[in-house]
Design a protein around this motif. Structure first.
Motif, PDB file in Angstrom:
ATOM      1  N   ARG A 194       0.819  -1.395   0.154  1.00 15.53           N
ATOM      2  CA  ARG A 194       0.085  -0.075  -0.016  1.00 15.53           C
ATOM      3  C   ARG A 194       0.839   1.203  -0.007  1.00 15.53           C
ATOM      4  O   ARG A 194       1.685   1.511   0.696  1.00 15.53           O
ATOM      5  CB  ARG A 194      -0.823   0.061   1.172  1.00 15.53           C
ATOM      6  N   GLU A 195       0.244   2.272  -0.734  1.00 16.76           N
ATOM      7  CA  GLU A 195       1.045   3.548  -0.569  1.00 16.76           C
ATOM      8  C   GLU A 195       0.391   4.528   0.174  1.00 16.76           C
ATOM      9  O   GLU A 195      -0.559   4.733   0.277  1.00 16.76           O
ATOM     10  CB  GLU A 195       0.951   3.984  -2.120  1.00 16.76           C
ATOM     11  N   ARG A 196       1.261   4.782   1.310  1.00 14.76           N
ATOM     12  CA  ARG A 196       0.874   5.764   2.268  1.00 14.76           C
ATOM     13  C   ARG A 196       1.654   7.047   2.279  1.00 14.76           C
ATOM     14  O   ARG A 196       2.667   7.195   1.561  1.00 14.76           O
ATOM     15  CB  ARG A 196       1.343   5.326   3.603  1.00 14.76           C
ATOM     16  N   PRO A 197       0.771   8.009   2.486  1.00 15.66           N
ATOM     17  CA  PRO A 197       1.584   9.333   1.909  1.00 15.66           C
ATOM     18  C   PRO A 197       2.955   9.776   3.196  1.00 15.66           C
ATOM     19  O   PRO A 197       2.690   9.296   4.156  1.00 15.66           O
ATOM     20  CB  PRO A 197       0.278  10.439   2.153  1.00 15.66           C
ATOM     21  N   PHE A 198       3.580  10.727   2.700  1.00 16.40           N
ATOM     22  CA  PHE A 198       4.319  11.305   3.668  1.00 16.40           C
ATOM     23  C   PHE A 198       3.454  12.581   4.413  1.00 16.40           C
ATOM     24  O   PHE A 198       2.733  13.252   3.807  1.00 16.40           O
ATOM     25  CB  PHE A 198       5.275  12.146   3.084  1.00 16.40           C
ATOM     26  N   VAL A 199       3.474  12.665   5.780  1.00 17.67           N
ATOM     27  CA  VAL A 199       2.598  13.433   6.499  1.00 17.67           C
ATOM     28  C   VAL A 199       3.240  14.326   7.240  1.00 17.67           C
ATOM     29  O   VAL A 199       4.403  13.907   7.763  1.00 17.67           O
ATOM     30  CB  VAL A 199       1.456  12.484   7.532  1.00 17.67           C
ATOM     31  N   ILE A 200       2.971  15.907   7.095  1.00 11.52           N
ATOM     32  CA  ILE A 200       3.732  16.951   7.884  1.00 11.52           C
ATOM     33  C   ILE A 200       2.713  17.505   9.001  1.00 11.52           C
ATOM     34  O   ILE A 200       1.521  17.790   8.310  1.00 11.52           O
ATOM     35  CB  ILE A 200       4.107  17.969   6.802  1.00 11.52           C
ATOM     36  N   VAL A 201       2.988  17.451  10.113  1.00 13.17           N
ATOM     37  CA  VAL A 201       2.044  17.970  11.120  1.00 13.17           C
ATOM     38  C   VAL A 201       2.808  19.279  11.424  1.00 13.17           C
ATOM     39  O   VAL A 201       3.954  19.437  12.125  1.00 13.17           O
ATOM     40  CB  VAL A 201       2.069  17.232  12.261  1.00 13.17           C
ATOM     41  N   GLY A 202       2.006  20.341  11.110  1.00 12.04           N
ATOM     42  CA  GLY A 202       2.685  21.859  11.348  1.00 12.04           C
ATOM     43  C   GLY A 202       2.487  22.571  10.037  1.00 12.04           C
ATOM     44  O   GLY A 202       3.548  22.483   9.299  1.00 12.04           O
ATOM     45  N   ALA A 203       1.348  23.130   9.621  1.00  9.02           N
ATOM     46  CA  ALA A 203       1.214  23.831   8.402  1.00  9.02           C
ATOM     47  C   ALA A 203       2.050  25.429   8.438  1.00  9.02           C
ATOM     48  O   ALA A 203       1.134  26.419   8.617  1.00  9.02           O
ATOM     49  CB  ALA A 203      -0.277  24.108   7.923  1.00  9.02           C
ATOM     50  N   SER A 204       3.264  25.168   8.695  1.00  6.10           N
ATOM     51  CA  SER A 204       4.091  26.392   8.895  1.00  6.10           C
ATOM     52  C   SER A 204       5.045  26.665   7.981  1.00  6.10           C
ATOM     53  O   SER A 204       4.852  26.064   6.777  1.00  6.10           O
ATOM     54  CB  SER A 204       4.720  26.202  10.350  1.00  6.10           C
ATOM     55  N   GLU A 249      -4.046  25.956  12.133  1.00  8.85           N
ATOM     56  CA  GLU A 249      -4.408  27.325  11.825  1.00  8.85           C
ATOM     57  C   GLU A 249      -5.342  27.290  10.683  1.00  8.85           C
ATOM     58  O   GLU A 249      -5.439  26.327   9.898  1.00  8.85           O
ATOM     59  CB  GLU A 249      -3.321  28.261  11.789  1.00  8.85           C
ATOM     60  N   HIS A 250      -6.375  28.323  10.504  1.00  8.76           N
ATOM     61  CA  HIS A 250      -6.996  28.282   9.307  1.00  8.76           C
ATOM     62  C   HIS A 250      -6.271  28.991   8.131  1.00  8.76           C
ATOM     63  O   HIS A 250      -7.004  29.090   7.098  1.00  8.76           O
ATOM     64  CB  HIS A 250      -8.363  29.088   9.856  1.00  8.76           C
ATOM     65  N   GLU A 251      -5.153  29.826   8.717  1.00  6.42           N
ATOM     66  CA  GLU A 251      -4.427  30.508   7.515  1.00  6.42           C
ATOM     67  C   GLU A 251      -3.481  29.290   6.784  1.00  6.42           C
ATOM     68  O   GLU A 251      -2.827  28.402   7.435  1.00  6.42           O
ATOM     69  CB  GLU A 251      -3.577  31.594   8.052  1.00  6.42           C
ATOM     70  N   ARG A 252      -3.252  29.482   5.590  1.00  7.67           N
ATOM     71  CA  ARG A 252      -2.401  28.932   4.795  1.00  7.67           C
ATOM     72  C   ARG A 252      -0.872  29.228   5.319  1.00  7.67           C
ATOM     73  O   ARG A 252      -0.704  30.137   6.083  1.00  7.67           O
ATOM     74  CB  ARG A 252      -2.474  28.844   3.276  1.00  7.67           C
ATOM     75  N   PRO A 253       0.077  28.011   5.026  1.00  9.03           N
ATOM     76  CA  PRO A 253       1.483  28.486   5.742  1.00  9.03           C
ATOM     77  C   PRO A 253       2.017  29.810   5.486  1.00  9.03           C
ATOM     78  O   PRO A 253       1.985  30.287   4.285  1.00  9.03           O
ATOM     79  CB  PRO A 253       2.326  27.402   5.025  1.00  9.03           C
ATOM     80  N   TYR A 254       2.305  30.533   6.299  1.00 10.73           N
ATOM     81  CA  TYR A 254       3.075  32.080   6.269  1.00 10.73           C
ATOM     82  C   TYR A 254       4.032  32.261   7.114  1.00 10.73           C
ATOM     83  O   TYR A 254       4.482  31.035   7.997  1.00 10.73           O
ATOM     84  CB  TYR A 254       1.890  33.100   6.488  1.00 10.73           C
ATOM     85  N   GLU A 255       4.990  33.016   6.793  1.00  8.97           N
ATOM     86  CA  GLU A 255       6.325  33.455   7.646  1.00  8.97           C
ATOM     87  C   GLU A 255       5.909  34.095   8.870  1.00  8.97           C
ATOM     88  O   GLU A 255       5.244  35.039   8.783  1.00  8.97           O
ATOM     89  CB  GLU A 255       7.403  34.095   6.573  1.00  8.97           C
TER      90      GLU A 255
END
Length: 418
Positions: free
Chosen positions: A13-23, A48-54
Motif C-alpha cells: 500500500r502506498e501511504r503518504p508522507f504526512v507533515i504535522v504543522g502547516a508552518s 490554523e485556518h491560514e495557509r502557511p506563512y512566515e
C-alpha cells in the motif's frame, strides 16, 4: 510495520508522507519533497485556518503596516493543488501512533503515514501571575496576534512590554513607531543579556532609550491589575503599579512537544534528532523550532528558535525522509530590525561561553560588526547596519581557526583575508 522511501509498506500500500504543522517549515518540506522528485502523496496538516506563512513579519513589517498581508504567505493559494499537496487547515492532530503509522485528528479521523515530519514549532510562555488572562494582555505567535497588537498600538496608548528579548524589543519599536508611550520591563540588567552579553546588549538599551522607551531593568512583575476584566496596569515586586492600556508579554517560547512526548519520542528541550533530523523513531523526523538537532559543527544538540532553521532544515529533513544521507550543519543565523537599526547574527555562543568581544567599527555609531571569540576563535559575528558580510563571517565561524584580534578589528583588513 516499516516502509521504504517511496512510501510503500510491506503490504504494497502506498501511504503518504504526512507533515504535522502547516508552518513555514511544513510548507518548505512539502516543496523540498517535490523538488527532490518525490511523487507520492503529501498531506500537510495545521491547526490554523491560514495557509502557511512566515512569522518574522508579524513582529516587523506586518506589525507596523509596511508589509501587505499577502506577502507573508509561503506559497500562493493555488500552489498546493498544483503540486498535489493535500492541505488540511483548521485541523488539530491530537495523537501519533508510531506502531500503526497513523495520526489521529481532533474529529477522530485518522491519517496513515509512511514517513512523518513534525514542524509543530513553539508556543509563547505564559506569564504566571494573577491577572494575566485579562483582555489587553497580548502574546505574539500567530497572524491574528499581530493584528490585535497592531490595533492596540495607538498614539494615545500606554503600552507595557514584559520581556526585553527579540520579540519584546521589536514590538516596543513598533509601538513607538505608532506613537504609543512604551515601557519595557525586564528582570535582567540589560536587554538580550543572555544572548549578546553585556558589551553588545548595551547597544540595544541605548537604542531604545534614544527612541523614548522607558526601560526598567532588574524588576519583577507580580500581578496585572485590571478593571471589568481588562488590564489597567502592571504591579511590580516593589509595590509600584505602572498604568497600561495594553500589555505585550514576550518572556520566551517553548517547543511544542506534546504530541511527540505522548508518542514516546525522545524529548529534551525539544524533540531530539540526529544530524539527519531523524527522531528516536526512524520514520519520524522533526524540523524548525521544535527540533533539538545534533549539530556536527558544534558537536552538540542545538535548538534554534529562528526563521532560518524553519526555512532550511526542512530541505534536509525531506531528503533524509527519502533515504538520502542528508546532514543539517548550517551555521545558525537570525536577523532583527528595530527603528533604523538592522542586524544579522551568524554563529552560536552559549551564555558566558566567550572570553572577549572584538568590535570592527564604533558601537556608538550603530554601524559596526561585533565578534565573539574564545581562545582566538570566532564563535559568532553580528553585523549592525553593515551589509554583505555574512558569508565571510560564516566562514570564520565554520573554520574554527584562530584569528588576530587586531586585524579582526581593522576595517581596512578584508574579512576574507583573516
Amino acid at each position: 510495520m516499516s516502509t521504504d522511501s517511496t512510501g510503500t509498506d510491506r503490504g504494497g500500500r502506498e501511504r503518504p508522507f504526512v507533515i504535522v504543522g502547516a508552518s513555514l517549515g511544513g510548507a518548505k518540506a512539502a516543496q523540498a519533497l517535490r523538488e527532490a522528485g518525490y511523487t507520492g502523496g503529501i498531506v500537510l496538516i495545521g491547526d490554523e485556518h491560514e495557509r502557511p506563512y512566515e512569522r518574522p513579519p508579524l513582529s516587523k513589517g506586518y506589525l507596523i503596516g509596511k508589509t501587505d498581508r499577502e506577502k507573508i504567505y509561503v506559497h500562493p493559494p493555488q500552489w498546493y493543488a498544483e503540486h498535489d499537496v493535500t492541505l488540511r487547515l483548521g485541523t488539530a492532530v491530537v495523537a501519533i501512533d508510531p506502531a500503526a503509522h497513523t495520526v489521529t485528528l481532533a474529529d477522530d479521523g485518522r491519517v496513515e503515514y509512511a514517513k512523518l515530519l513534525l514542524t509543530t514549532g513553539s508556543v509563547p510562555r505564559r506569564l504566571p501571575v494573577p491577572g494575566a488572562e485579562q483582555d489587553g494582555v497580548l502574546y505574539l505567535r500567530r497572524v491574528e496576534d499581530s493584528e490585535r497588537i497592531r490595533e492596540a498600538f495607538r498614539p494615545d496608548a500606554r503600552v507595557m512590554v514584559i520581556g526585553a528579548g527579540w520579540i519584546g524589543l521589536e514590538t516596543a519599536a513598533a509601538a513607538r513607531a505608532a506613537g504609543a508611550a512604551v515601557t519595557v520591563l525586564e528582570a535582567a540588567e540589560l536587554p538580550l543579556l543572555r544572548v549578546l552579553g553585556r558589551e553588545v546588549a548595551q547597544v540595544f538599551a541605548d537604542l531604545h532609550r534614544d527612541h523614548g522607551v522607558d526601560l526598567r531593568f532588574g524588576v519583577r512583575v507580580t500581578e496585572l491589575t485590571g478593571e471589568d476584566g481588562r488590564v489597567t496596569g502592571v504591579r511590580l515586586a516593589d509595590g509600584t503599579t505602572v498604568p497600561a492600556d495594553a500589555v505585550v508579554v514576550g518572556v520566551g517560547i517553548a517547543p511544542d512537544t506534546a504530541l511527540a512526548e505522548a508518542a514516546g519520542l525522545e524529548v529534551d528541550n525539544g524533540v531530539k534528532t540526529d544530524e539527519h533530523l531523524r527522531t528516536s523513531d526512524p520514520d519520524i523526523h522533526a524540523a524548525g523550532d521544535v527540533a533539538n538537532a545534533y549539530h556536527p559543527l558544534f558537536g552538540r544538540h542545538l535548538r534554534v528558535e529562528h526563521w532560518a532553521n524553519a526555512l532550511n532544515q526542512p530541505q534536509t529533513a525531506a531528503r533524509a525522509m527519502l533515504g538520502e544521507d542528508a546532514v543539517y550543519d548550517r551555521v545558525p543565523y537570525f536577523f532583527s530590525d528595530q527603528y533604523d537599526l538592522g542586524m544579522e547574527y551568524i554563529g552560536y555562543v552559549e551564555p558566558g561561553g566567550y572570553d572577549r568581544v572584538v568590535f570592527r567599527g564604533d558601537p556608538a555609531t550603530r554601524e559596526f560588526i561585533a565578534f565573539w571569540l574564545a581562545d582566538g576563535r570566532v564563535l559568532a559575528g553580528m553585523n549592525v547596519n553593515v551589509w554583505d558580510v555574512t558569508d565571510p563571517i560564516r566562514e570564520l565561524v565554520r573554520s574554527g581557526r584562530t584569528v588576530d584580534a587586531k586585524a579582526l578589528a581593522d576595517p581596512d583588513v578584508p574579512l576574507t583575508d583573516l
